[in-house]
Each structure stands twice: as C-alpha cells, then as structure tokens.
Enzyme design. Sequence first.
Site, PDB file in Angstrom:
ATOM      1  CG  ASP A  56      -1.865   7.681   0.176  1.00 10.19           C
ATOM      2  OD1 ASP A  56      -1.055   8.604   0.047  1.00 10.19           O
ATOM      3  OD2 ASP A  56      -2.664   7.341  -0.719  1.00 10.19           O
ATOM      4  CG  ASP A  65      -1.672   1.257   1.426  1.00 11.26           C
ATOM      5  OD1 ASP A  65      -2.375   1.639   0.488  1.00 11.26           O
ATOM      6  OD2 ASP A  65      -1.544   1.881   2.499  1.00 11.26           O
TER       7      ASP A  65
END
Length: 211
Positions: free
Chosen positions: A6, A4
Amino acid sequence: MLFDMDGTLVDSEKLWGVALDDLAARAGGRLSASARLAMVGTSMPISMALFRDDLGQPDRPYAEDVAWLTDRVADLFADGLEWRPGARELLHAVRAAGVPTALVTSTERRLAELALKTLGAENFDVVVCGDEVARQKPDPEPYLTAAGLLGVPIGECVVIEDSPSGVGSAVAAGAIVLAVPSDVALPPTAGVHVRSSLGGVDVAFLASLRS
C-alpha cells in the site's frame, strides 16, 4: 527484494481513506485528516485505536468495525488498483533479472489476494501479510519472516517502503532500505536511501545500494 504494498507498489491508501471516511460517517462522525495520516502504514489495531480516539468513541466494537471496513475495502480493491509511478516497471525488471522477491504488507491476506490480481501473484516468491505475523510493522518481524522464507540474509535484502512505520520495521530488521514517500513525509533516518518516486529506479540502482 522485499516490497511493501500500500502506497509503495499501488496507490491503495486513497481507497483505505474512502473506506475509513465511510466508516466514520456510519458511526455518525467525521475522521480528521491528521488521524488518517497517522494511520498510514500502521496495523489494524493501531489504526482502529486512532479511529476511535479521533471520533471520541472509545467503546466502539473493534471486531464489528474491522469486519465492515474490510468488506468496504474489498469492494474498492475489486475494481483494480492504480500502480505507483515506476513501480510496475521496476517489479517486472527485478523479476526478469531473477531476483528473489517478496511482498510484505500490513494488509490482511484476503485483501492482499485481491491486490495481487493487479500486482500479479507470479511476481512474488513469498507474500507475508499482516494477519500472518505475531507482531506487525513497525516491529521487524514481517521483514525478518520474508527474508527467512526467501532464504536470503536480511542484511542482503533491499526493502522498498513508503511509510514511517514500514521504514522503521525494515531498519529494525537490518535490511537495506529505499524509502519512497507517498502520503506521509518521512523523517530523516540514518542509512535510509530516499527517492521521490520509483521512476528511473532499476536493478542496477538497487544493486548499488548493496555496495
């Protein structure tokens, strides 16, 4: 390896927070802390629904708000992003070991490309963005798409996530999940490995999760 972006690799959630606060002020309101936390890791449609509800402005124009918010975040991203603890070292170690790697983010391609100036586009074989899938996290589609593009069975992939939405997506996809909470506490989830940070996480540790 499926990463991932953010809140996991870079500390960009605080920049989203700045932009959302600015949008709320532009709308003549103020975004609550609880609404902001509820948005972390969610898709743009979900975030904007939470935004409208929190401000008590259900009829706000979606497209106009999204365009303004995206432009504001782009301005903030352009100044560079701060790495999460241990993230840069781990990413470089994974690449040095020759492990196929993907970036899987709910952020749209335009903003992801700006973030890749910090992350290094060369560090990823595949990038899957939020505007490139039909169903975003917590649906499993983003992670299933990334694994398919890498040509690796999802059950052999380790996903590193920070948010409940992202963890839910990875679990639903059938991946091995390492959760590293950032802004939002994660509820205990069966089979999910949890660390307080990526500091000290190396390729050997990731390999151990697959055994």
